[in-house]
Write a protein that holds these residues in place. Structure first.
Motif, PDB file in Angstrom:
ATOM      1  N   LEU A   2       0.843  -1.189   0.000  1.00 25.04           N
ATOM      2  CA  LEU A   2       0.000   0.000   0.000  1.00 25.04           C
ATOM      3  C   LEU A   2       0.880   1.241   0.000  1.00 25.04           C
ATOM      4  CD1 LEU A   2      -2.857  -0.587   2.617  1.00 25.04           C
ATOM      5  CD2 LEU A   2      -3.017  -0.641   0.147  1.00 25.04           C
ATOM      6  N   ARG A   6      -1.789   5.487   2.759  1.00 24.51           N
ATOM      7  CA  ARG A   6      -2.837   4.505   3.068  1.00 24.51           C
ATOM      8  C   ARG A   6      -2.397   3.580   4.201  1.00 24.51           C
ATOM      9  NH1 ARG A   6      -7.574   3.087   4.109  1.00 24.51           N
ATOM     10  NH2 ARG A   6      -8.418   1.260   3.094  1.00 24.51           N
ATOM     11  N   SER A   7      -1.120   3.216   4.240  1.00 31.70           N
ATOM     12  CA  SER A   7      -0.596   2.398   5.337  1.00 31.70           C
ATOM     13  C   SER A   7      -0.731   3.137   6.668  1.00 31.70           C
ATOM     14  CB  SER A   7       0.867   2.035   5.099  1.00 31.70           C
ATOM     15  OG  SER A   7       0.991   1.149   4.021  1.00 31.70           O
TER      16      SER A   7
END
Length: 133
Positions: A2, A6-7
């Protein structure tokens, strides 16, 4: 893998879950097997009241499960594609080489559908053996 933004969002979502679990259990919950046992209890309680959990709450549960694997096995948030669907999970390196994809969202769905037969704590233990093998 990712993207880092987003992580970070998944990590933040997991932290919100951890704090909520700590309030629920009235103890400090960590990203470990005991935390997942607490999550199992929380899921049962939630499903008793709301048999069809929303996608949002499933995502919170998946984030906590994923972070537990990420912390223990130094994994990374990622996605796997196949059968025309994208799956959210954690990518971990095996001790003997290669990678293992931990499909956290699928396991949450299985946990909801099958109850404690698909315990998150048990899944964590079994998948951990696979990663370490």
């Amino acid at each position: 893998f990712l993207p880092s933004k987003r992580s970070r969002q998944m990590t933040q979502l997991a932290e919100r879950a951890r704090l909520s679990l700590s309030r629920y259990a009235n103890i400090e919950v960590a990203y470990n097997a005991v935390g997942l046992q607490t999550m199992d209890e929380w899921i049962d309680r939630h499903i008793y009241q709301f048999p069809r959990p929303s996608y949002e709450i499933r995502s919170v549960w998946a984030a906590f499960l994923g972070e537990t694997f990420r912390h223990r096995f130094e994994g990374h948030w990622g996605v796997a594609t196949g059968n025309q669907r994208t799956r959210l999970g954690i990518i971990c390196s095996r001790d003997n080489g290669g990678l293992v994809f931990v499909d956290v969202m699928n396991q949450i769905n299985r946990r909801i559908e099958s109850g404690m037969n698909e315990s998150l704590a048990f899944y964590y233990t079994i998948k951990g053996v696979e990663i370490k093998a």
